[in-house]
Design a protein around this motif. Structure first.
Motif, PDB file in Angstrom:
ATOM      1  N   ALA A 163       0.737  -1.226   0.093  1.00  0.00           N
ATOM      2  CA  ALA A 163       0.139   0.067  -0.051  1.00  0.00           C
ATOM      3  C   ALA A 163       0.726   1.369   0.142  1.00  0.00           C
ATOM      4  O   ALA A 163       0.603   2.298  -0.551  1.00  0.00           O
ATOM      5  N   THR A 164       1.970   1.104   0.876  1.00  0.00           N
ATOM      6  CA  THR A 164       2.829   2.398   0.849  1.00  0.00           C
ATOM      7  C   THR A 164       3.135   2.863  -0.679  1.00  0.00           C
ATOM      8  O   THR A 164       3.299   3.970  -0.871  1.00  0.00           O
ATOM      9  N   GLU A 165       3.865   1.895  -1.178  1.00  0.00           N
ATOM     10  CA  GLU A 165       4.357   2.005  -2.448  1.00  0.00           C
ATOM     11  C   GLU A 165       3.377   2.502  -3.484  1.00  0.00           C
ATOM     12  O   GLU A 165       3.601   3.493  -4.324  1.00  0.00           O
ATOM     13  N   VAL A 268      -8.284   5.104  -3.012  1.00  0.00           N
ATOM     14  CA  VAL A 268      -8.741   4.474  -1.637  1.00  0.00           C
ATOM     15  C   VAL A 268      -7.708   3.680  -1.119  1.00  0.00           C
ATOM     16  O   VAL A 268      -7.209   2.693  -1.819  1.00  0.00           O
ATOM     17  N   ASP A 269      -7.449   3.747   0.362  1.00  0.00           N
ATOM     18  CA  ASP A 269      -6.368   2.960   0.868  1.00  0.00           C
ATOM     19  C   ASP A 269      -6.972   1.643   1.497  1.00  0.00           C
ATOM     20  O   ASP A 269      -7.782   1.898   2.533  1.00  0.00           O
ATOM     21  N   ALA A 270      -7.050   0.716   0.724  1.00  0.00           N
ATOM     22  CA  ALA A 270      -7.629  -0.411   1.146  1.00  0.00           C
ATOM     23  C   ALA A 270      -6.668  -1.496   2.033  1.00  0.00           C
ATOM     24  O   ALA A 270      -7.159  -2.747   2.271  1.00  0.00           O
ATOM     25  N   HIS A 294       0.650  -8.716   2.309  1.00  0.00           N
ATOM     26  CA  HIS A 294       0.720  -9.380   3.473  1.00  0.00           C
ATOM     27  C   HIS A 294      -0.340  -9.066   4.430  1.00  0.00           C
ATOM     28  O   HIS A 294      -0.315  -9.882   5.565  1.00  0.00           O
ATOM     29  N   LYS A 295      -1.199  -8.327   4.261  1.00  0.00           N
ATOM     30  CA  LYS A 295      -2.536  -8.120   5.108  1.00  0.00           C
ATOM     31  C   LYS A 295      -3.417  -9.088   4.781  1.00  0.00           C
ATOM     32  O   LYS A 295      -4.410  -9.146   5.428  1.00  0.00           O
ATOM     33  N   ILE A 296      -3.435  -9.628   3.569  1.00  0.00           N
ATOM     34  CA  ILE A 296      -4.399 -10.802   3.170  1.00  0.00           C
ATOM     35  C   ILE A 296      -3.702 -12.097   2.797  1.00  0.00           C
ATOM     36  O   ILE A 296      -3.886 -12.485   1.800  1.00  0.00           O
TER      37      ILE A 296
HETATM   38  N1  PMP Z   1      -2.496   2.278   5.333  1.00  0.00           N
HETATM   39  C1  PMP Z   1      -3.193   1.229   6.235  1.00  0.00           C
HETATM   40  C2  PMP Z   1      -4.510   2.013   6.787  1.00  0.00           C
HETATM   41  C3  PMP Z   1      -2.157   0.632   6.913  1.00  0.00           C
HETATM   42  O1  PMP Z   1      -2.843   0.098   7.927  1.00  0.00           O
HETATM   43  C4  PMP Z   1      -0.907   0.155   6.757  1.00  0.00           C
HETATM   44  C5  PMP Z   1      -0.237  -0.770   7.291  1.00  0.00           C
HETATM   45  N2  PMP Z   1      -0.251  -0.743   8.398  1.00  0.00           N
HETATM   46  C6  PMP Z   1      -0.543   0.736   5.370  1.00  0.00           C
HETATM   47  C7  PMP Z   1      -1.334   1.902   4.734  1.00  0.00           C
HETATM   48  C8  PMP Z   1       0.891   0.472   4.834  1.00  0.00           C
HETATM   49  O2  PMP Z   1       0.917  -0.889   4.541  1.00  0.00           O
HETATM   50  P1  PMP Z   1       2.268  -1.277   4.101  1.00  0.00           P
HETATM   51  O3  PMP Z   1       3.211  -1.167   5.182  1.00  0.00           O
HETATM   52  O4  PMP Z   1       1.948  -2.786   3.969  1.00  0.00           O
HETATM   53  O5  PMP Z   1       2.861  -0.618   2.934  1.00  0.00           O
END
Ligand code: PMP
Length: 472
Positions: A163-165, A268-270, A294-296
């Protein structure tokens, strides 16, 4: 809030079944007679009816109680996760740190092994068999990802690290191309640092300003305030779907509708919604959506950026290198179309295959079933936790996903985390990379338990017992 008479796992199991029955009966008047019989037989049903009426389980609008039958207990899938049988401090591991990362099923671990044992190669450019196998595996993972979020085509999916990237890609490519000093970007008070800092960096470069939608006391976005903030200077809106600190499910569809009425694009940040309920990009209608594998239940280092065709078309490349070019001379470069345009260099091929395996795996269980079961876990845990003296639950929005954040009078969050860890229970303590929203509630740190479908009511009882004993 969320008061209940339930006490043990066994009771809860029975109650879950009855509640399932009750929910069906609740929706279907023709079952009234059956419902009355059940009611006579089980005195706690009144409590459950009240519970359900007062605090409807925080499920998505797509989830209907019709899909919720007696198959509510998904804990039978625990056996698919080898790490859940690990001991920690002499106790069975209880993994309630799913918001930070999820554990991996055998299906994902096996997919990685299979890839490295049978398919490993760089992709797209090779003339040999393994290059073709690896390319097929990578592109199949893209197609699975597209279908999982109901994207129109695999070409809408750009593989990123997470998500960050994904957010950094859009912030840089869009922001540095289209923003000027008088422009504004809107985010919300709920955002993870990953959806604040990239926009701040873009603001520093362009002179644009960041505007923040406030939240109410429950931790829900105040839509009327969003409507006041949005204006002709607004050029982009970037919003979380689920708050990682509070669990709030935000009204992203409404936010997209309002922004689109002004011709403004929305991301949207999912990251925190993707594993908890069905995420449908066509229904949400966002221009961009990001999540981390990694969150799924997928490996780390792989994630997806979804973009509508026109939205991806207007973005310049984020990074340059191999794979993203159609032709290069020293004078000029012609880029590939999306998604290749945004995938410079050798990507994370094996982990994209792992992502595909994870999405197939959860699809087999059914995201609707996961949403329903996890909402039951959350409701149960919240009701038990709120009965402990000195506990304050942070984040009480009506619409919540599987996040339970709290403080306990007389104990630091660190002390609570350590006591839980001594009993094999993993939670996260701290600011959860969401300092602005915690400070909105006057806090620097909370304890956060986040639930997945492999968690059980029994595990919640263990967790509650450790917190209760701390107070004694
Ligand atoms: N957005 C939300 C709402 C998150 O919970 C997270 C991870 N905790 C991120 C973005 C970033 O995710 P990642 O570190 O896997 O890129």
């Amino acid at each position: 809030m969320w008061a209940t008479t339930m006490s043990t796992y066994e009771q809860k199991e029975i109650e879950s079944k009855i509640l399932g029955y009750y929910l069906d009966a609740y929706d279907d008047y023709s079952k009234q007679a059956v419902f009355d019989t059940a009611k006579d037989g089980f005195s706690f049903l009144d409590d459950i009816r009240q519970l359900y009426d007062e605090q409807k389980p925080p499920i998505t609008p797509q989830t209907s109680s019709k899909q919720f039958q007696s198959e509510i207990d998904l804990s039978r899938y625990r056996k698919d996760f080898p790490i859940l049988f690990t001991k920690v401090n002499g106790k069975n591991l209880i993994w309630f740190d799913n918001g930070a990362t999820t554990q991996k099923p055998k299906a994902v671990i096996d997919a990685l092994t299979y890839f490295y044992e049978n398919e490993n190669s760089n992709i797209h450019r090779g003339a040999h068999t393994l290059a073709a196998r690896a390319t097929d595996a990578y592109e199949e993972a893209r197609a699975i990802t597209a279908s999982f979020i109901n994207a129109p085509s695999p070409d809408n999916i750009v593989f990123v690290r997470g998500a960050t990237e994904g957010i950094n890609l859009v912030a840089n490519a869009f922001g540095c191309t289209y923003l000027k000093s008088e422009d504004e970007i809107i985010i919300s008070h709920l955002e993870h640092h990953a959806n604040i800092v990239p926009w701040q960096l873009v603001c520093e470069k362009t002179g644009a300003k960041l505007r923040v939608i406030p939240v109410d006391e429950s931790g829900q976005i105040i839509l009327s305030e969003f409507q006041k903030l949005i204006n002709h200077r607004t050029k982009f809106v970037s919003i979380t779907h689920v708050s990682n600190a509070l669990g709030t499910i935000t009204p992203v569809k409404e936010i997209v509708q309002i922004a689109h009425a002004y011709g403004i694009k929305v991301l949207v940040d999912a990251a925190q919604s993707i594993s908890h309920f069905p995420v449908d990009v066509t229904d949400i209608d966002a221009d961009f959506l990001v999540f981390s594998g990694h969150k799924i239940y997928a490996p780390t280092g792989i994630g997806a950026l979804y973009g509508k065709e026109d939205a991806l078309k207007i973005l310049p490349p984020y990074q340059g290198g191999g794979n993203m070019i159609a032709d290069v001379t020293f004078e000029r470069t012609i880029y590939q179309n999306a998604p290749a345009k945004f995938e410079a260099g050798t990507g994370n091929i094996a982990d994209s295959v792992g992502l595909g395996a994870a999405l197939k795996y959860v699809s087999g269980i059914g995201m609707e079933n996961i949403a329903r079961y996890e909402s039951e876990l959350l409701l149960y845990a919240a009701s038990k936790l709120s009965q402990i003296d000195g506990v304050k639950i942070i984040g009480t929005a009506l619409n919540k996903a599987s996040v339970l954040s709290f403080t306990l009078d007389g104990f630091t969050t660190d002390e609570i985390g350590k006591a839980l860890n001594a009993n094999g229970i993993a939670v996260r303590t701290g600011h959860h990379c969401a300092q602005p929203i915690l400070r909105r509630f006057g806090l620097e740190s909370v304890v956060r338990a986040t639930f997945a479908f492999y968690n059980t009511f029994y595990e919640i009882d263990e967790f509650i017992s450790v917190i209760s004993n701390l107070k004694r």
